[in-house]
Structure formats: structure tokens, C-alpha cells
Enzyme design. Sequence first.
Site, mmCIF file in Angstrom:
data_model
loop_
_atom_site.group_PDB
_atom_site.id
_atom_site.type_symbol
_atom_site.label_atom_id
_atom_site.label_comp_id
_atom_site.label_asym_id
_atom_site.label_seq_id
_atom_site.Cartn_x
_atom_site.Cartn_y
_atom_site.Cartn_z
ATOM 1 N N GLU A 98 0.974 -1.503 -0.022
ATOM 2 C CA GLU A 98 0.003 -0.092 -0.274
ATOM 3 C C GLU A 98 0.520 0.877 -0.096
ATOM 4 O O GLU A 98 1.920 1.262 0.416
ATOM 5 C CB GLU A 98 -0.528 -0.040 1.368
ATOM 6 C CG GLU A 98 -1.799 1.467 2.117
ATOM 7 C CD GLU A 98 -2.714 1.505 -0.029
ATOM 8 O OE1 GLU A 98 -3.584 0.151 0.019
ATOM 9 O OE2 GLU A 98 -2.247 2.346 -0.265
ATOM 10 N N LYS A 101 -0.581 7.651 1.204
ATOM 11 C CA LYS A 101 -0.237 8.466 2.395
ATOM 12 C C LYS A 101 -1.570 9.250 2.879
ATOM 13 O O LYS A 101 -2.868 9.412 3.071
ATOM 14 C CB LYS A 101 0.257 9.679 1.534
ATOM 15 C CG LYS A 101 1.393 9.856 0.813
ATOM 16 C CD LYS A 101 1.480 10.878 -0.126
ATOM 17 C CE LYS A 101 -0.053 12.146 -0.199
ATOM 18 N NZ LYS A 101 0.024 11.306 -2.476
ATOM 19 N N LYS A 154 8.404 -1.652 -1.846
ATOM 20 C CA LYS A 154 7.570 -1.000 -0.700
ATOM 21 C C LYS A 154 8.398 -0.264 0.091
ATOM 22 O O LYS A 154 9.019 0.905 0.547
ATOM 23 C CB LYS A 154 6.770 -1.697 0.442
ATOM 24 C CG LYS A 154 5.767 -0.688 1.691
ATOM 25 C CD LYS A 154 5.188 0.432 1.312
ATOM 26 C CE LYS A 154 4.384 1.131 2.437
ATOM 27 N NZ LYS A 154 4.192 2.489 2.364
ATOM 28 N N GLY A 207 8.105 11.598 10.833
ATOM 29 C CA GLY A 207 7.466 10.097 12.219
ATOM 30 C C GLY A 207 6.951 9.239 11.926
ATOM 31 O O GLY A 207 7.216 9.401 10.210
ATOM 32 N N CYS A 210 5.555 4.714 9.819
ATOM 33 C CA CYS A 210 6.009 4.274 8.578
ATOM 34 C C CYS A 210 7.118 4.456 8.311
ATOM 35 O O CYS A 210 8.259 3.316 8.721
ATOM 36 C CB CYS A 210 5.115 4.532 7.019
ATOM 37 S SG CYS A 210 3.823 3.506 7.112
ATOM 38 N N LYS A 213 9.754 2.856 10.698
ATOM 39 C CA LYS A 213 9.389 1.759 10.489
ATOM 40 C C LYS A 213 10.494 0.309 9.711
ATOM 41 O O LYS A 213 10.434 -0.201 9.913
ATOM 42 C CB LYS A 213 8.199 0.892 10.755
ATOM 43 C CG LYS A 213 7.500 0.396 10.817
ATOM 44 C CD LYS A 213 5.862 -0.426 11.203
ATOM 45 C CE LYS A 213 5.329 -0.034 10.228
ATOM 46 N NZ LYS A 213 5.283 -0.803 8.994
ATOM 47 N N ARG A 278 2.505 8.799 16.070
ATOM 48 C CA ARG A 278 3.352 7.594 16.262
ATOM 49 C C ARG A 278 4.948 8.190 16.096
ATOM 50 O O ARG A 278 5.046 8.633 14.991
ATOM 51 C CB ARG A 278 2.970 6.372 15.851
ATOM 52 C CG ARG A 278 1.866 5.495 16.735
ATOM 53 C CD ARG A 278 1.382 4.300 15.060
ATOM 54 N NE ARG A 278 0.688 4.423 14.176
ATOM 55 C CZ ARG A 278 -0.127 4.489 13.145
ATOM 56 N NH1 ARG A 278 0.170 2.923 13.991
ATOM 57 N NH2 ARG A 278 -0.979 4.258 12.816
HETATM 58 N N1 LIG Z 1 -1.381 4.179 8.063
HETATM 59 C C1 LIG Z 1 -0.194 4.535 6.322
HETATM 60 O O1 LIG Z 1 -0.385 4.972 5.956
HETATM 61 C C2 LIG Z 1 0.139 2.466 5.709
HETATM 62 C C3 LIG Z 1 0.493 3.318 4.472
HETATM 63 C C4 LIG Z 1 0.975 2.283 3.828
HETATM 64 C C5 LIG Z 1 0.892 0.984 4.471
HETATM 65 N N2 LIG Z 1 0.818 0.677 5.947
HETATM 66 C C6 LIG Z 1 1.254 -0.607 6.650
HETATM 67 O O2 LIG Z 1 -0.711 -1.310 6.675
HETATM 68 C C7 LIG Z 1 -0.227 -1.520 7.882
HETATM 69 C C8 LIG Z 1 -1.343 -1.623 8.731
HETATM 70 O O3 LIG Z 1 -0.584 -0.704 9.284
HETATM 71 P P1 LIG Z 1 -2.103 1.351 10.027
HETATM 72 O O4 LIG Z 1 -0.981 2.132 9.602
HETATM 73 O O5 LIG Z 1 -3.121 0.690 9.576
HETATM 74 O O6 LIG Z 1 -1.845 -0.264 10.942
HETATM 75 P P2 LIG Z 1 -3.295 0.031 12.800
HETATM 76 O O7 LIG Z 1 -1.651 0.141 13.647
HETATM 77 O O8 LIG Z 1 -3.591 1.362 12.075
HETATM 78 O O9 LIG Z 1 -4.161 -1.148 12.276
HETATM 79 C C9 LIG Z 1 -3.890 -2.388 12.231
HETATM 80 C C10 LIG Z 1 -5.129 -3.026 12.444
HETATM 81 O O10 LIG Z 1 -4.640 -4.716 12.619
HETATM 82 C C11 LIG Z 1 -5.667 -5.319 13.170
HETATM 83 N N3 LIG Z 1 -4.261 -6.005 14.362
HETATM 84 C C12 LIG Z 1 -3.013 -6.644 14.792
HETATM 85 N N4 LIG Z 1 -2.583 -7.598 14.803
HETATM 86 C C13 LIG Z 1 -4.260 -8.135 14.518
HETATM 87 C C14 LIG Z 1 -4.280 -9.491 14.359
HETATM 88 N N5 LIG Z 1 -3.627 -10.469 15.159
HETATM 89 N N6 LIG Z 1 -5.848 -10.131 14.644
HETATM 90 C C15 LIG Z 1 -6.563 -9.202 14.107
HETATM 91 N N7 LIG Z 1 -6.063 -7.837 13.774
HETATM 92 C C16 LIG Z 1 -5.552 -7.670 14.330
HETATM 93 C C17 LIG Z 1 -5.470 -4.516 14.318
HETATM 94 O O11 LIG Z 1 -6.750 -3.879 15.561
HETATM 95 C C18 LIG Z 1 -5.281 -2.936 13.871
HETATM 96 O O12 LIG Z 1 -6.910 -2.352 13.641
HETATM 97 C C19 LIG Z 1 0.881 -2.262 8.211
HETATM 98 O O13 LIG Z 1 1.782 -2.606 7.893
HETATM 99 C C20 LIG Z 1 2.293 -0.443 7.620
HETATM 100 O O14 LIG Z 1 3.017 -0.393 7.785
HETATM 101 C C21 LIG Z 1 0.175 1.796 6.796
#
Ligand SMILES: NC(=O)c1ccc[n+]([C@@H]2O[C@H](COP(=O)([O-])OP(=O)(O)OC[C@H]3O[C@@H](n4cnc5c(N)ncnc54)[C@H](O)[C@@H]3O)[C@@H](O)[C@H]2O)c1
Length: 387
Positions: A98, A101, A154, A207, A210, A213, A278
Amino acid sequence: MEMVTRTLHTGRLAVTTDLRKALRRSEIVFLAVGTPPKADGSADLAGVFAVAESIARAMDGHKIIVMKSTVPVGTADIIRARMKKLTKHPFDVVSNPEFLKEGAALDDFLKPERVIVGAASAKAAETIAELYAPFVRTGAAILVMDNRSAEMSKYAANGMLAARISFMNEVANICERVGANVHHVRRAVGLDSRIGPRFLFPGAGYGGSCFPKDVQALAAIARAHGYVARLAESIEAVNDRQKRVLADKIRTHYGNALKGRTFALWGLAFKPQTDDMREAPSIVTVNELLKAGARIRAYDPVARATARKVFGASISYSSSAYDVLKGADALVLMTEWNEFRNPDFDRIASLLKRPVIFDGRNQYVPDEMRARGFTYYSIGRRPVHAV
Ligand SMILES: NC(=O)c1ccc[n+]([C@@H]2O[C@H](COP(=O)([O-])OP(=O)(O)OC[C@H]3O[C@@H](n4cnc5c(N)ncnc54)[C@H](O)[C@@H]3O)[C@@H](O)[C@H]2O)c1
């Protein structure tokens, strides 16, 4: 919220905690669980594996498992092996990183610049490409490749973006020392079409969930394969140092005597349009100032509730950008929210004890600030002092 509500009402989106029921109705299953960093910087995949294995146990026929979370190179292969042990049903694992932004998630999702589909099966890749077809009508590319290249793409993309910021932060710090102005330097550099103007803005460090980490994970992936990724290791180190720059300027200005002083913070979120804190630079700045004995009052248009979880009662909060300034020693700007762009400077000057601004996002023009009677510090530009 509007879109979720509308789609729920029209029955196009359904929510359930019943995994079997959800799987029965689905041909494609997206995984988007968190992948937080472990102490050594590598990604914690416990959630990803737990969910993949639950799916394997519960599925009732062929499924395409789509990996949306950012996961280390080789994870799709591990998921494939783990799931295979738990199910007799056929399945494909597609890596579909993904690139949205935070703060512009919907827009980015609906109008992606590219969609990456990493798969071992041409048929699975075709199905996912078909799913995304409505979102790429304007000509965005769907790139089909193997899983490992998709996973690596990514990390390479986030590494590159973070590198640009860290590099410009270094340039800014050098500018300050040699008497150059990073504003001019940034424009001069960015107009080179090989470089381009975006992601070159210096500041108080990046910060978010992403960049920190993923850059750490990239370095950890390399280390796990016997390679020291010197550049990737440095991007994060430079950023860690950058997060302290604003607090250093504040300490220096006050000759290290911060005890009893009060600072008004504008912005706590790691960037505008989100309440996400974060790894936010505001956390480092606040902690440094508290450690030095200062008091903090903060205003953020949306991140107040998040901030309470981070700082508790160790700082106080205000619901007005101007109330927060009353009687404070200085204003510290941490997040470039739109509402901070053209503030009422006379009002700021009248509310603060003294007209002093520490700007971690270079929102204002130094000469104008001097003319308005401010002592003004920013990043990569000489401080100006009230005349
Ligand atoms: N936030 C962004 O802008 C973004 C952009 C690109 C990629 N990502 C990637 O997407 C992924 C998620 O990021 P996010 O920011 O949405 O994180 P987040 O922490 O906001 O959401 C993650 C979700 O996963 C759920 N979860 C965690 N462990 C679980 C389990 N064992 N069973 C069921 N549900 C579970 C949590 O409850 C939460 O709702 C990460 O790998 C991140 O690197 C995030």
C-alpha cells in the site's frame, strides 16, 4: 466516515467478527494488520501470521490472500508455507503493498499512481489487476511482478522518501553553520528535473508509523542477509538527531535555563490531516523540554485525545490556538496545519510574554518575522532577532 456510512447503508460493505462467514462470501481476502517494529528494528509479524493461519483453518475453498501490510521480503513465501500446513484448499498469496499517504488515504486509494501486484500465479495476478481496473482508468500503471520484488518495492520507496528528507535535513544543518539559506538551496536543487521538488522540505524530523519503522526494517532485512546497508542505517540515525534540533535551539536561546518557563506548542500530530502521533517529533521535543524543567501547553486541531494517551497530565492542553499562547515564553510550531500558515501575528505577539517563535516546519519568512518584531528560529535558516 461519510464513505463508510454510505457504503454500509447500500449493503456494499458488511462488518463481522465471524471469520468463517466472511470467508464463505469472499474470493479475495485482504490482510492489513499492523507490523510494528521489534526492539532490533525488524518487523513484528506475529499479527500477520496469526491472521493468515486463522484464515487457513477457516477457509472453505480457493482464496486469494492479498498482503497489504508492509512485510519483509520473503514473507509471502513464509505465509504460503504456514497456510499450506493448515488447509487442503488451494490458495494464492499476492503481495500488494500500500502506498497511500496518511491524511490523504481515500484520495490516494481511489487515484493511485501505481498498483503493485506481486504473485507466483498469473491467474491470481490477473484477478487482482481486474479488481483494481476501475481505479487506474486515468492511466496509472498496474505493475505485475514476483512477490519478493513487490515486497522490496515498498521498502525501497519509503527508504527513498525518508532519505530525501534526512538528506535535506543534513543540508539544512550545514546551511545554518555556513550561513546559507536552505530555502534557496532547496529550490535550486528541486528544479533539477532529475531530482524534482517534492519531499525536500527540511524540518524537525519525520515521524509516523511508516518511515521510521520501514527504514529500520530495510536495514534489518539487509543485516539478516549478511549485508550492512550503510545508507539505510544512516537515514534513521540522521532523523533521530533531527528530532532534537528544535529543543537544542530552545535550550541554547535560553542559556539552558528552562526551569519555570512555559512553552506553547502548535501541533502534536506527526503531520497535518491526521491525529496520528506515532514517532512524532513533538514527542521528542516535549520530553526534552520537560526534562529541562519547562512547562508545556499544547494545541492541535485533532490530536488532543491521542496526546493525552502519550503525555497524560505531564503537559496541559488548550482548545484554542491563541488561548494556548497566553503568558507563554515562546511559541513552538511542530506540525504544519493549514490554520498555522497565516496566523494573526500581532495577536501572537500580544499574548506571548515575549515575541519568540521556534518554527520546526519553516512556515514563515525570517525577514518578515523580524519586521513584525519577532525573534524567530527555523530550520536551515539564520535566526532573526527582533529590532
Ligand atoms: N498507515 C499508513 O499510512 C500505511 C501506509 C502504507 C502501508 N501501511 C502498512 O499497513 C499496515 C497496517 O498499518 P496501519 O497504520 O493501518 O496500522 P494500525 O495499527 O492502524 O492498524 C492495524 C490493525 O490491525 C489489527 N490487528 C493487529 N493484530 C491483529 C491480529 N492478530 N488479528 C486481527 N487484527 C489484528 C489492529 O487491531 C488494527 O486495527 C502496516 O504494515 C503498515 O506498514 C500503512
